[in-house]
Structures are given as structure tokens and as C-alpha cells.
Scaffold this motif. Structure first.
Motif: not given
Length: 215
Positions: A8-10, A14, A34, A56
Motif C-alpha cells: 500500500d502507498d500509505e 501498512r 509501496t 497507488m
């Protein structure tokens, strides 16, 4: 021990998923990533299950999914989304995702979903499945019902349990069949429905309103 990678990009997502999953005795989060470093981390960690964000900014989930599934002995991949109308859901379904989960899934359900994925089951969050049921596939409801009607009673029972997210072993216990026999039934069902994955078969079953006859 079920080995999981969360992509996940956040960072908050995560860490949150890691904390929830690590609380289970039989699940270990072996890496987080990411989109940009997902392929490398998955290759190094060799997980059983990958929870992969669809949207993402650097490398999107569909790209990661394609790359991961093209490798040898790929893990099971379930897509994560915040949106119950995400236009990427059908694309990831076609690409071979084994399930869809909304990010606000109940913590207990998240753990159960990971266990089900590791066991070979389909996992469909109702909110994530809704775009497929209510969108393009809604025009094909009668076709789905005709396809279901062409199955034998046993095949319909197997498909109904697939749509409930059961693995082959669990279906076997429910129907008093060996896992290999269940596997054969599932293959036959996929062929008759003209689909290539358990996820899509489960969606057809949901579309047709199929439920197992427990009488």
C-alpha cells in the motif's frame, strides 16, 4: 504459519494491517511495501498471501498484480480498495486476483479472509463485489441463471460453496467428498460457465442468486 506481504502507498495502512494480522497466532507479516518496491519485496519474502492496494501513485496495483502472477509459483493475491465502485475491480479480476477486500473490513474478518485465501478460497467483500454485481454483469443475470441451470445438482452445490469462500478441503468436508473430487468438480464448473477463475465463478453464482440447497 501464513506468510503475508502488505502492499500500500500509505504507511499508516501498512502498519495498521500489520498490527491486526500479527495479532493472530498463525499469521506473520513478512514484509510491507509501496507499489514501487512491491515486486522486489514479494520476490524476497516469498509470501503465501499478498494484500495489494489497487490505487497507488507510482506503480498501480494492476501492474504489480500482472508482474507477480507472471512469475513462477506466485502467491495468492487479494486486492485492497477504499472504494466500493472502483473501476479497476473488473480489470484485476480478469488479471487473476483471488479476492477483493475493502480497507475498512472488520479486523476479525480480515484475519479470517487471509486464512481463507491461504487455503485456496475466494474472498469477496460484499462492498467490493457490488460494482460487478450491480454494473455490467447485471445485464447478464438471465444468462447467468441459464448457465447455473445447466449444472448438475452436485456442481451447483460445489459452486454455491465456492461463492461462500470455502476452499476445496472445506467443500469436501461439507459434501463428504475428497479434495481431488472437489477439484475436478470445480474445473468442470469453470468450463461450463466459461470462466477462468473461482472469483469470476463466484460472481456468476452471486449474480444468479445461487444458494446451496440444505434441505
Amino acid at each position: 504459519m501464513i506468510r503475508v506481504v502488505v502492499v500500500d502507498d500509505e504507511a499508516l495502512v501498512r502498519s495498521g494491517f500489520t498490527m491486526l494480522l500479527q495479532a493472530a497466532d498463525d499469521i506473520r507479516v513478512v514484509a510491507t511495501a509501496t507499489g514501487a518496491d512491491a515486486e522486489r519485496e514479494i520476490a524476497l519474502a516469498r509470501p503465501d498471501v499478498v494484500l495489494l492496494d489497487i490505487r497507488m501513485p507510482e506503480v498501480d496495483g494492476l501492474t504489480v498484480l500482472d508482474r507477480v502472477l507472471s512469475g513462477g509459483s506466485p502467491p495468492v493475491v487479494a486486492m485492497l480498495t477504499t472504494f466500493d465502485t472502483d473501476e479497476y475491480i473488473e480489470a484485476t479480476l480478469t488479471a487473476g486476483a483471488s479476492g477483493f477486500l475493502l480497507k475498512d473490513t472488520d479486523p476479525g474478518q480480515l484475519v479470517q479472509s487471509v486464512r481463507a485465501l491461504a487455503a485456496g478460497a475466494v474472498v469477496l467483500s460484499p462492498g467490493a463485489a457490488r460494482p460487478m454485481i450491480g454494473g455490467r454483469l447485471s445485464a447478464d443475470r438471465r444468462a447467468a441463471e441459464r448457465e447455473i441451470a445447466a449444472l448438475t445438482d452436485r456442481e451447483r452445490d460445489v459452486l454455491a460453496l465456492v461463492s461462500e469462500g470455502l476452499s476445496n478441503a472445506e467443500i469436501g468436508r461439507e459434501l463428504y467428498l475428497s479434495p481431488s473430487t472437489v477439484k475436478d468438480h470445480v474445473s468442470t464448473v469453470l468450463g461450463k460457465l466459461g470462466v477462468t477463475s473461482r472469483v469470476r465463478a463466484a460472481l456468476v453464482a452471486q449474480l444468479a442468486g445461487l444458494e446451496r440447497d440444505r434441505s
